[in-house]
Design a protein around this motif. Sequence first.
Motif, PDB file in Angstrom:
ATOM      1  N   ASN A  76       0.729  -1.141  -0.017  1.00  0.00           N
ATOM      2  CA  ASN A  76       0.115   0.065  -0.078  1.00  0.00           C
ATOM      3  C   ASN A  76       0.887   1.296  -0.046  1.00  0.00           C
ATOM      4  OD1 ASN A  76       0.579   0.733   2.775  1.00  0.00           O
ATOM      5  ND2 ASN A  76      -0.706  -0.920   3.393  1.00  0.00           N
ATOM      6  N   LEU A  77       0.187   2.274   0.345  1.00  0.00           N
ATOM      7  CA  LEU A  77       1.105   3.757   0.234  1.00  0.00           C
ATOM      8  C   LEU A  77       2.307   3.428   1.068  1.00  0.00           C
ATOM      9  CD1 LEU A  77      -1.852   6.585   0.427  1.00  0.00           C
ATOM     10  CD2 LEU A  77      -0.039   6.107  -1.554  1.00  0.00           C
ATOM     11  N   GLN A  78       2.310   2.966   2.001  1.00  0.00           N
ATOM     12  CA  GLN A  78       3.532   2.577   2.895  1.00  0.00           C
ATOM     13  C   GLN A  78       4.026   1.460   3.143  1.00  0.00           C
ATOM     14  OE1 GLN A  78       1.977   6.265   6.103  1.00  0.00           O
ATOM     15  NE2 GLN A  78       2.646   4.518   6.865  1.00  0.00           N
ATOM     16  N   ILE A 133      -1.724   7.116  -9.451  1.00  0.00           N
ATOM     17  CA  ILE A 133      -0.342   7.008  -9.722  1.00  0.00           C
ATOM     18  C   ILE A 133       0.259   6.255  -8.886  1.00  0.00           C
ATOM     19  CG2 ILE A 133       0.117   9.273  -8.840  1.00  0.00           C
ATOM     20  CD1 ILE A 133       2.375   7.712 -11.190  1.00  0.00           C
ATOM     21  N   ASN A 134      -0.058   6.363  -7.425  1.00  0.00           N
ATOM     22  CA  ASN A 134       0.844   5.406  -6.335  1.00  0.00           C
ATOM     23  C   ASN A 134       0.906   3.984  -6.330  1.00  0.00           C
ATOM     24  OD1 ASN A 134      -0.954   7.893  -5.426  1.00  0.00           O
ATOM     25  ND2 ASN A 134       1.033   8.539  -5.077  1.00  0.00           N
ATOM     26  N   THR A 135      -0.192   3.505  -6.485  1.00  0.00           N
ATOM     27  CA  THR A 135      -0.413   1.971  -6.540  1.00  0.00           C
ATOM     28  C   THR A 135       0.671   1.339  -7.506  1.00  0.00           C
ATOM     29  OG1 THR A 135      -2.081   2.076  -5.310  1.00  0.00           O
ATOM     30  CG2 THR A 135      -1.567  -0.433  -6.149  1.00  0.00           C
ATOM     31  N   HIS A 146       3.048  21.568 -10.983  1.00  0.00           N
ATOM     32  CA  HIS A 146       2.183  20.566 -10.057  1.00  0.00           C
ATOM     33  C   HIS A 146       3.087  19.313  -9.978  1.00  0.00           C
ATOM     34  CE1 HIS A 146      -1.277  18.195  -8.885  1.00  0.00           C
ATOM     35  NE2 HIS A 146      -1.366  19.197  -8.275  1.00  0.00           N
ATOM     36  N   ARG A 147       2.820  18.623  -8.979  1.00  0.00           N
ATOM     37  CA  ARG A 147       3.603  17.227  -8.733  1.00  0.00           C
ATOM     38  C   ARG A 147       3.306  16.022  -9.896  1.00  0.00           C
ATOM     39  NH1 ARG A 147      -0.356  18.210  -5.277  1.00  0.00           N
ATOM     40  NH2 ARG A 147      -1.606  16.569  -4.650  1.00  0.00           N
ATOM     41  N   HIS A 148       1.996  16.106 -10.255  1.00  0.00           N
ATOM     42  CA  HIS A 148       1.343  15.162 -11.018  1.00  0.00           C
ATOM     43  C   HIS A 148       1.982  15.726 -12.460  1.00  0.00           C
ATOM     44  CE1 HIS A 148      -1.465  12.665  -8.882  1.00  0.00           C
ATOM     45  NE2 HIS A 148      -1.136  13.531  -7.932  1.00  0.00           N
TER      46      HIS A 148
HETATM   47  C1  FUC Z   1      -2.271  11.520  -4.534  1.00  0.00           C
HETATM   48  C2  FUC Z   1      -1.335  12.617  -4.844  1.00  0.00           C
HETATM   49  C3  FUC Z   1      -0.707  12.861  -3.354  1.00  0.00           C
HETATM   50  C4  FUC Z   1      -0.547  11.563  -2.504  1.00  0.00           C
HETATM   51  C5  FUC Z   1      -1.645  10.843  -2.437  1.00  0.00           C
HETATM   52  C6  FUC Z   1      -1.549   9.580  -1.543  1.00  0.00           C
HETATM   53  O1  FUC Z   1      -3.534  12.000  -4.512  1.00  0.00           O
HETATM   54  O2  FUC Z   1      -1.621  13.726  -5.515  1.00  0.00           O
HETATM   55  O3  FUC Z   1       0.239  13.686  -3.500  1.00  0.00           O
HETATM   56  O4  FUC Z   1       0.633  11.173  -3.000  1.00  0.00           O
HETATM   57  O5  FUC Z   1      -2.043  10.456  -3.826  1.00  0.00           O
END
Ligand code: FUC
Length: 806
Positions: free
Chosen positions: A375-377, A396-398, A607-609
């Motif tokens: 997961n995110l962590q 994006i994260n997963t 922007h980060r994305h």
């Molecule tokens: C997205 C990102 C945030 C963060 C979150 C868990 O919403 O825009 O920066 O990483 O996921």
Amino acid sequence: MKKSIVLFIITCNFFIQVQSQNKSLTLWYNRPAKDWNEALPIGNGRLGAMIFGNVKDELIQLNEQTLWTGGPADLNPNPEAPKYLQPVRDALFKDSINAAVKLLHKVQGPNTQMYQPLGDILIHQILSGEATNYYRDLNITNATSTVKFTVDGVEYTREIFSSAPAQVIVIRLTSSKANALNFVVDVRHELQYQKSITADQELLLKGKARITNDERRTPKPFIYEDKDHNYGMRFQFRIKAVNKDGNIAHTDSSLIISNSSEVLLYISAATSFNGYNKSPDKDGIDENKKAINFLNAALKKNYVQLLAEHVKDYQQYFNRVDFSLANTVVPNIPVDERLKKYKEGNEDKALEILYYQFGRYLLISSSRPGGLPANLQGIWNKEIRPSWRSNYTTNINTQMNYWLAEQTNLSELTQPLIQQIQRWSVTGAATAKNYYNMHGWALHHNSDIWAQTNPVGEGSGDPKWANWALGSPWMSQHLFEHYRFTSDKKYLKDTAYPIMKSAALFCLDWLVEKDGYLITAPSTSPENVYIHPKGYKAAVTVASAMDMEIIWDLFTNIMEASTVLGIDKEFATLIKQKRDKLSPLKIGKKGNLVEWFGDWEDEDPQHRHVSHLFAAHPGREISPLTDTVFSNAAKKTLEIRGDGGTGWSKAWKINFWARLLDGNHSYKMYRELLKNSTLNNLFDTHPPFQIDGNFGATAGITEMLLQSQLNEIQLLPALPDAWGEGHIKGLVARGAFEIEMFWKSGKLTKAFITSKAGNICKLRTSENIAVRDVKINSVATVVNSQKQYIHTFNTTIGKTYELIVQ
Ligand code: FUC
């Protein structure tokens, strides 16, 4: 005599090599962790721990991967939702963005559940003096952590690992002088819990998760039961102490060890989780039995046996990749000091290699077959209200968590993600139907252990994240990539293709025709905001570039899968027709790739994305090898976005620059990540800690060294000047090829390619090459006024081919 001296020298040499190899892949420190961000993570996929290394009051914070709040997702929480879609579209087409946003709030549902900590172990060691010679480490070559210090001339050592074969965490405490160990073991939790000593003298903590979720900023009272009398998940961990000598006694809630020389603590844990669609309470498994069974089986083994099977199991994954750079000195100072110097601008190639391999370590420790995806962590979380719920964030994260898996030879570790995608395809079919009255399956930007797929936000979430709906085509990319790397056609046919097709059915329903093009409406570009030429700011639009690119990617993959499998030709033809009608990518006035429907300014240009570059990475629609117009626009976009951002944003930029074949800029982003988004335990920080940046960086570095997204293998496509000479073994390219490469002065000198599936090997190189004992077909070509060669040759399964650079 002579022989034995020679042997001695060889042994010594080998030992020194092994030592330095271990040291180079060890995070070590000369003081305990000041806080959680300095504690060291261990994990076996399911059981994780963060080790602080305190001398007198050791703290070991535990996690169990399945411990989440809540229960199975309500698959139809908002039956009114479908009636709002058409009004949303009408509003968008009339440019009434505010009205569209208001309506989108009505298309939202419950927020996801939260990943929870399992509890803390406290080891209070009774020591009369101050500690000297303090040392603590995490050795990622064997996934073992050690804490050592000396008090009154006695050296105390604690070794700890989380074993996948034994499914327990093992701690060994020893003292250099006999009978010098005296300590008390206690446990605690922030939620409701009981602790006790069992008949077998185990220290047991039992607790219950909450049935509801909340936010850090707006905490709600703890609720353990819902209106239908469902309770939250049950959990427990139990600790058994086994001593070589001395005494073990207990109070009614702690273990007291005295006068021992060596003590083993076996830690077993379980939750009542019984699958995403079953109540963790009424239909939960017997967590007691599960934890006891693991514990009893482990107790039959001694430390040496447990350690040996743990190391063997871990190394079967870890040892597959070996990465080295010439002239790399491992500074003999702790990692936090190295990082500090690095942040000040120092070089430390060994740290760059360590961080690279640490990404692989973290995936092996948090994503094992049979378990859940990281997961995110990953699996490491101490908060009962973690940031972003420590959930699965799918815009994006997963996905970033798994970019490294196939290419760094950890293909099996994608299984948890693939199985989660299978679950999403079930819950997501309900969401597609119940929210939009559409076919196929839909996944929005947040999910959890219950495979929730609805748009979150509970009626007031910002649509820029809550209503993003293209999780199913993006996740389908991971299904297809697993095939591309393994060439496993049975998997493609039975597992991947049906789910990809179902995602495509959703996309076909989701697309609408406007001015002769197929577009998405509503559409966002996670999680950015544009400034419309009329002056207003908004996030909702139609046909964001990312939407179009993700759908292009899925449709392309469907077409390829249908060809490979020789099935579903009619559907593939339809998909091709639709793909040809997708609203096209556009170049903006600044030479950028247009992110929105129009070439509008961004509220935050940095922007980060960087969602609209999906087509360059992880997609394959844009590449300087196939087209320079769009790849130059992608480059311009990156220049405008800048080199900042959160940890994961920098990690993504390592990948982008590598795909644009600019190794030096890729490397710059890597340095930025290490300098500005890395904690002392080498965890990536958003802030706070978020593991995607660790995984994304390892993927990005791999992209610098090897690419194959265009179905041809590029060796060293974006090698930075700083890494002029080196060697890497064990990377995997699409087509199921395992690669070993040597390079010097920035040029490939030798390579070995092992064919794992017997496919035709297609290589792109800057140098002309031959393959030993094999006839190859080579064609010269020019890219960006540089000469390149495309070579093809047939391969046999299991055979290794030696590339000779001419
Ligand atoms: C997205 C990102 C945030 C963060 C979150 C868990 O919403 O825009 O920066 O990483 O996921």
